[in-house]
Structures are given as structure tokens and as C-alpha cells.
Design a protein around this motif. Structure first.
Motif, mmCIF file in Angstrom:
data_model
loop_
_atom_site.group_PDB
_atom_site.id
_atom_site.type_symbol
_atom_site.label_atom_id
_atom_site.label_comp_id
_atom_site.label_asym_id
_atom_site.label_seq_id
_atom_site.Cartn_x
_atom_site.Cartn_y
_atom_site.Cartn_z
ATOM 1 N N PRO A 407 0.831 -1.207 0.000
ATOM 2 C CA PRO A 407 0.000 0.000 0.000
ATOM 3 C C PRO A 407 0.864 1.255 0.000
ATOM 4 O O PRO A 407 1.867 1.333 0.710
ATOM 5 N N SER A 408 0.470 2.230 -0.810
ATOM 6 C CA SER A 408 1.192 3.490 -0.868
ATOM 7 C C SER A 408 0.834 4.359 0.331
ATOM 8 O O SER A 408 -0.093 4.063 1.088
ATOM 9 N N ARG A 409 1.554 5.461 0.475
ATOM 10 C CA ARG A 409 1.254 6.412 1.548
ATOM 11 C C ARG A 409 -0.164 6.961 1.387
ATOM 12 O O ARG A 409 -0.901 7.111 2.358
ATOM 13 N N ASP A 410 -0.537 7.256 0.141
ATOM 14 C CA ASP A 410 -1.883 7.774 -0.105
ATOM 15 C C ASP A 410 -2.942 6.753 0.277
ATOM 16 O O ASP A 410 -3.992 7.098 0.828
ATOM 17 N N ALA A 411 -2.667 5.476 -0.017
ATOM 18 C CA ALA A 411 -3.635 4.436 0.313
ATOM 19 C C ALA A 411 -3.797 4.302 1.823
ATOM 20 O O ALA A 411 -4.907 4.116 2.323
ATOM 21 N N VAL A 412 -2.690 4.416 2.547
ATOM 22 C CA VAL A 412 -2.763 4.338 4.007
ATOM 23 C C VAL A 412 -3.549 5.525 4.558
ATOM 24 O O VAL A 412 -4.408 5.376 5.433
ATOM 25 N N LEU A 413 -3.275 6.720 4.032
ATOM 26 C CA LEU A 413 -4.015 7.908 4.471
ATOM 27 C C LEU A 413 -5.504 7.758 4.196
ATOM 28 O O LEU A 413 -6.351 8.092 5.025
ATOM 29 N N ALA A 414 -5.840 7.257 3.000
ATOM 30 C CA ALA A 414 -7.247 7.094 2.643
ATOM 31 C C ALA A 414 -7.935 6.082 3.553
ATOM 32 O O ALA A 414 -9.063 6.291 4.007
ATOM 33 N N ALA A 415 -7.248 4.972 3.846
ATOM 34 C CA ALA A 415 -7.839 3.956 4.717
ATOM 35 C C ALA A 415 -8.050 4.495 6.120
ATOM 36 O O ALA A 415 -9.081 4.243 6.751
ATOM 37 N N LEU A 416 -7.095 5.261 6.629
ATOM 38 C CA LEU A 416 -7.246 5.853 7.952
ATOM 39 C C LEU A 416 -8.395 6.854 7.981
ATOM 40 O O LEU A 416 -9.128 6.953 8.968
ATOM 41 N N ALA A 417 -8.548 7.602 6.886
ATOM 42 C CA ALA A 417 -9.654 8.566 6.829
ATOM 43 C C ALA A 417 -10.994 7.852 6.849
ATOM 44 O O ALA A 417 -11.922 8.239 7.573
ATOM 45 N N VAL A 418 -11.123 6.793 6.063
ATOM 46 C CA VAL A 418 -12.372 6.033 6.026
ATOM 47 C C VAL A 418 -12.667 5.409 7.382
ATOM 48 O O VAL A 418 -13.825 5.334 7.819
ATOM 49 N N ALA A 419 -11.591 4.971 8.065
ATOM 50 C CA ALA A 419 -11.756 4.302 9.361
ATOM 51 C C ALA A 419 -11.848 5.281 10.526
ATOM 52 O O ALA A 419 -11.874 4.862 11.681
ATOM 53 N N GLY A 420 -11.888 6.562 10.224
ATOM 54 C CA GLY A 420 -11.978 7.556 11.280
ATOM 55 C C GLY A 420 -10.773 7.568 12.196
ATOM 56 O O GLY A 420 -10.863 7.935 13.366
ATOM 57 N N GLY A 421 -9.610 7.161 11.669
ATOM 58 C CA GLY A 421 -8.387 7.143 12.454
ATOM 59 C C GLY A 421 -8.180 5.900 13.282
ATOM 60 O O GLY A 421 -7.173 5.780 13.981
ATOM 61 N N VAL A 422 -9.130 4.951 13.246
ATOM 62 C CA VAL A 422 -8.999 3.709 14.013
ATOM 63 C C VAL A 422 -8.076 2.760 13.244
ATOM 64 O O VAL A 422 -8.436 2.260 12.175
ATOM 65 N N VAL A 423 -6.889 2.527 13.804
ATOM 66 C CA VAL A 423 -5.856 1.784 13.080
ATOM 67 C C VAL A 423 -6.295 0.355 12.761
ATOM 68 O O VAL A 423 -6.036 -0.159 11.672
ATOM 69 N N SER A 424 -6.967 -0.303 13.697
ATOM 70 C CA SER A 424 -7.363 -1.692 13.457
ATOM 71 C C SER A 424 -8.332 -1.797 12.280
ATOM 72 O O SER A 424 -8.231 -2.722 11.457
ATOM 73 N N ARG A 425 -9.262 -0.846 12.177
ATOM 74 C CA ARG A 425 -10.212 -0.858 11.050
ATOM 75 C C ARG A 425 -9.504 -0.557 9.737
ATOM 76 O O ARG A 425 -9.782 -1.181 8.709
ATOM 77 N N ALA A 426 -8.584 0.394 9.764
ATOM 78 C CA ALA A 426 -7.835 0.718 8.552
ATOM 79 C C ALA A 426 -6.988 -0.464 8.105
ATOM 80 O O ALA A 426 -6.881 -0.762 6.909
ATOM 81 N N ALA A 427 -6.374 -1.159 9.070
ATOM 82 C CA ALA A 427 -5.559 -2.332 8.737
ATOM 83 C C ALA A 427 -6.402 -3.416 8.072
ATOM 84 O O ALA A 427 -5.988 -4.048 7.090
ATOM 85 N N GLN A 428 -7.615 -3.641 8.603
ATOM 86 C CA GLN A 428 -8.502 -4.636 8.016
ATOM 87 C C GLN A 428 -8.873 -4.255 6.584
ATOM 88 O O GLN A 428 -8.908 -5.101 5.686
ATOM 89 N N GLU A 429 -9.125 -2.955 6.366
ATOM 90 C CA GLU A 429 -9.480 -2.487 5.028
ATOM 91 C C GLU A 429 -8.346 -2.712 4.032
ATOM 92 O O GLU A 429 -8.567 -3.028 2.870
ATOM 93 N N LEU A 430 -7.102 -2.570 4.526
ATOM 94 C CA LEU A 430 -5.932 -2.723 3.665
ATOM 95 C C LEU A 430 -5.452 -4.167 3.567
ATOM 96 O O LEU A 430 -4.530 -4.457 2.805
ATOM 97 N N GLY A 431 -6.048 -5.050 4.359
ATOM 98 C CA GLY A 431 -5.623 -6.443 4.345
ATOM 99 C C GLY A 431 -4.310 -6.664 5.069
ATOM 100 O O GLY A 431 -3.539 -7.561 4.716
ATOM 101 N N LEU A 432 -4.041 -5.840 6.095
ATOM 102 C CA LEU A 432 -2.808 -5.940 6.860
ATOM 103 C C LEU A 432 -3.118 -6.227 8.321
ATOM 104 O O LEU A 432 -4.235 -5.989 8.778
ATOM 105 N N SER A 433 -2.109 -6.702 9.053
ATOM 106 C CA SER A 433 -2.246 -6.773 10.497
ATOM 107 C C SER A 433 -2.066 -5.370 11.060
ATOM 108 O O SER A 433 -1.513 -4.484 10.395
ATOM 109 N N ARG A 434 -2.512 -5.178 12.302
ATOM 110 C CA ARG A 434 -2.362 -3.861 12.903
ATOM 111 C C ARG A 434 -0.883 -3.484 13.025
ATOM 112 O O ARG A 434 -0.491 -2.347 12.761
#
Length: 449
Positions: A407-434
Motif C-alpha cells: 500500500p502506498s502512503r496515499d492508500a494508508v491515508l485514505a484507509a485511515l480517513a475512512v476508518a476515522g483514524g482507528v488503526v485496526s479498522r484501517a488495517a482490516q481495510e488494507l488487508g494488513l495486520s495492525r
């Protein structure tokens, strides 16, 4: 050596874990009760805690462990905590993991798995600590900048913009020429105005001239003025921008479009402070600080013979470079929220934040300002959604499409934005572990907390 605190009322567990940790170059600390454990934490540095969930004989509810965990989290919010128990209901442990516990392991534990978990968490804590230190340092630098430099409400959050403004603060007090470079729409005139506002010439006028907006035959009269009858249509004498800017700052935008003849006369004024109006032989003088701006590669123009080398070095005593908005993505959401607040009560939805971060912004800050003005009008009092932004659909592909590989930096930023800053939710969206997402956040310089 990293210190790991074991809090368990069973001395056998403490001894076994202490031996295991020692064999892996970790310093074990042992406490047989919650009170003793909190005492260890208060006494010195602890890098990680392994705590039991039950401390009273015949108690299996886990309430004591919950209370201990919440006490640790209240005083040491960044300290990794591993829950370890044979009796607690799984639901209780899961709730604590949601509340911030690093992991949950059942007794009897697997030595290899426990050591791997500890290693990952210590690595993660070190990385996130470094990110926090970096952001704390940035906040301190920004506060120091604001104390000595009038930012006039400028909105920014990126390291790139902070560094540029720190340099601007250094050069503002001099009278030397400054060249502001960067693509169209990135805020060059705003930075030039800030340099003027913080300069010794701040009480004088700030006069701006867009060299690219005038025909070549009018540039000279605009810069130096013209006498009556100097050219067709010159019915009365008029002063030029150098006269108008006397005692202040002259901002020459798109300096790369200045014709060679105009470049020669501009060089003379910069060297001597003297000039003549068009149609006049009378020499005039003006004390002006010149700030120029360009979106062109002036060095390449010098090599091609379309821009004078001596003028280039005269203008470029100090260069302030503004990157494109895609190079300072930390500025996108703060700027979007600011522009939106200027004319609308609407707020940004998570999906809109994601779309804003994913967009390429070829028009930079100017484009963002216009997009937010439109979105605020369409959204009214409701939340701004991607449809209100009017961005090209191709500019905001799905997270899955952007993250089939690393995942690129932009993809990580976008996932965090969608997840409201909740890292565990963003990680799940990206298919990564926390832990994997935290490592990428550290690599990209993103705030983990």
C-alpha cells in the motif's frame, strides 16, 4: 536491554516467564500483585507489560485484571500490555483488546508465539514512539515559528510547508531578493506576501505584477512607468510598479515570461535602483525589495538562452520552493476543512475525506479551494459526500484496487480517513495486520496516535 514487567500472583508463572525472557535478551521484572506492578511502573521505565487477569483465589471473572489494565492505560496510554490468563471469558479479553490491549494469550502459553508477539510489540512501540517524537518536534517547531513570524492564518500541516516557512522567516528580515518557485496554484503569492509582512519593509506597499498576463510591449511601461505620449494610448504620465512599490516590496509573478529586453532593464534596476520612465530621459530612483515567482525551470531557460544568467542569480539570492499539493498531502484535509468553513456549515464525510486524499490535484491549492466552494454550496447544511466534490471517478479508486501489493502512503491515508483514524479498522481495510500497518505508518511519517 528492554524491560518486561510480569504481573501475576503465581510465582511459578513469574519464574517461568522470567527465564524465557532472559534467554531472549529481555530484562524481566516481576510483581505478584496489581499494587506491586503499579509500583514498578511508577519507579522506572518499563517497555512492555504481561499481566494476569485474576489475582484472588477462586476468582475467574477477570474483573481484577480489567481494573489493573484500565489503571495502566490511564497512566501509561502508550505502554503495550499483553493479557495472560487461563480462566477469563474470551469476551472480556476481546473487550480489553478493543480498549487498547496489545494482545491476548491463554495459559498455558506457547513460548515461541509469546516471544514473537513481544518482539513485534517492542518494535512497534519503538517505531510509534519515534513517530510521536517527530510530530511533537514538528509541533514545537511550528509554535516557535508562530512566535516570531506572522503567519496571517496560513493553514498547513506538512513537514515540507513548515520547512519552507522556517526558511521564509529567516530571509524575511533581509532586503535581499527572493525567488519563490513551484507549480501554478500552490500559493506562491501568499508566501511572498508573508515574507513582505514580516520584513523591514512591511509598512511599505506590497505591489504585485503578473508578468505573464501582459503583452511584451507593455511590460516596460508597467514596470517603469511612461510619460504622456510615450506610446499610442498614453494620454497622461503614469508611474510604474517600481515607483508604486517604493519603500516596500514588488512581487513579480511568472518572471520566466519576461522578454529579454525587459530582463536587461530589470537587471539594471536591481543593480543600481535607477530607471527611466518610457519616453523620458530623467533618471529616477526607487528602494524596493523584489520577490519573484516562477513555475518554470529557470536554470533550463538560462541554458537555452531565453533567460539571462546574470538576472537569474540576481533574483535567486534565496529560493523558497513550494511543492505541489500531492507532495504535501498532510495539508489537503486541513485546507479542505478551512475552505469549507469559510462559506458553509457543512462537514466532511469519511468518504469525502478519502476522495480528497486520493485525488491528484493538478490545480493544487487553487483547485482545492474551488472544489470546496462548490461542495459547500451543494451540500448545504448536510455532510459533504464524494458526489458534492465533483472529482473524476478515476481519481478515487477503491482501496482494494490501490493495495493489491504494497500500500502506498496515499492508500494508508485514505484507509485511515475512512476508518476515522482507528488503526485496526484501517488495517482490516488494507488487508494488513495492525502491527504491519503501524510499521508502514512509521515509514511514511504518519502519526500513530
Amino acid at each position: 536491554m528492554k524491560k518486561v514487567l510480569i504481573i501475576d500472583d503465581n510465582p511459578g508463572v513469574g519464574e517461568a516467564l522470567s527465564l524465557l525472557l532472559s534467554l531472549h535478551q529481555l530484562e524481566p521484572l516481576y510483581a505478584a500483585s496489581p499494587a506491586a506492578g503499579l509500583g514498578w511502573l511508577a519507579a522506572g521505565d518499563v517497555d512492555l507489560v504481561i499481566q494476569d487477569m485474576n489475582f484472588t483465589t477462586d476468582t475467574t471473572s477477570g474483573s481484577e485484571g480489567v481494573a489493573l489494565f484500565r489503571a495502566i492505560r490511564a497512566k501509561y496510554p502508550d505502554l503495550p500490555v499483553i493479557l495472560l490468563t487461563a480462566w477469563t471469558r474470551l469476551e472480556a479479553a476481546v473487550e480489553l483488546v478493543k480498549a487498547g490491549a496489545a494482545d491476548y494469550l491463554a495459559k498455558p502459553w506457547d513460548d515461541a508465539k509469546l516471544i514473537i508477539t513481544i518482539g513485534n510489540l517492542l518494535e512497534l512501540a519503538e517505531a510509534t514512539g519515534e513517530v510521536r517524537r517527530h510530530h511533537h518536534e514538528r509541533r514545537e517547531r511550528r509554535a516557535a515559528l508562530q512566535r516570531r513570524f506572522d503567519l496571517d492564518g496560513l493553514v498547513f500541516a506538512s513537514e515540507a510547508m513548515l520547512s519552507t516557512l522556517e526558511l521564509a522567516a529567516q530571509v524575511a528580515r533581509t532586503a535581499l531578493p527572493v525567488l519563490v518557485s513551484g507549480p501554478n496554484g500552490c500559493g506562491k503569492e501568499r508566501v511572498a506576501a508573508l515574507v513582505h509582512a514580516n520584513s523591514a519593509q512591511c509598512k511599505g506597499p506590497f505591489v504585485a505584477l503578473n508578468c505573464g498576463a501582459l503583452p511584451a510591449d507593455l511590460i516596460e511601461s508597467e514596470l517603469f512607468g511612461a510619460e504622456s505620449g510615450a506610446f499610442t494610448g498614453a494620454h497622461k504620465a503614469r508611474e510604474g510598479r517600481f515607483e508604486a512599490a517604493h519603500g516596500g516590496t514588488l512581487f513579480l509573478d511568472e518572471i520566466g515570461t519576461l522578454p529579454l529586453a525587459g530582463q536587461v532593464k530589470l537587471l539594471r534596476v536591481l543593480e543600481t535602483g535607477r530607471f527611466e520612465r518610457l519616453g523620458s530621459s530623467r533618471t529616477r530612483e526607487s528602494t524596493v525589495r523584489v520577490i519573484s515567482a516562477t513555475n518554470a525551470d529557470l536554470k533550463a531557460m538560462v541554458a537555452a538562452g531565453s533567460f539571462r544568467e546574470d538576472l537569474y542569480y540576481r533574483l535567486n539570492v534565496f529560493e523558497l520552493r513550494l511543492g505541489a499539493l500531492t507532495e504535501r498531502r498532510d495539508d489537503i484535509l486541513p485546507l479542505a476543512e478551512y475552505f469549507l468553513s469559510q462559506g458553509s456549515p457543512a462537514g466532511l464525510s469519511d468518504a469525502a475525506r478519502s476522495a480528497l486524499l486520493a485525488h491528484a490535484w493538478p490545480g493544487n491549492v487553487r483547485e482545492l479551494k474551488n472544489v470546496m466552494a462548490r461542495a459547500g454550496l451543494l451540500a448545504g447544511a448536510g455532510p459533504v459526500n464524494p458526489g458534492h466534490l465533483g472529482l473524476a471517478a478515476a481519481a478515487a479508486p477503491s482501496l482494494a484496487a490501490r493495495n493489491l501489493d504494497e500500500p502506498s502512503r496515499d492508500a494508508v491515508l485514505a484507509a485511515l480517513a475512512v476508518a476515522g483514524g482507528v488503526v485496526s479498522r484501517a488495517a482490516q481495510e488494507l488487508g494488513l495486520s495492525r502491527q504491519a500497518l503501524y510499521r508502514r505508518m512509521q515509514r511514511y511519517g504518519l502519526d500513530a496516535g
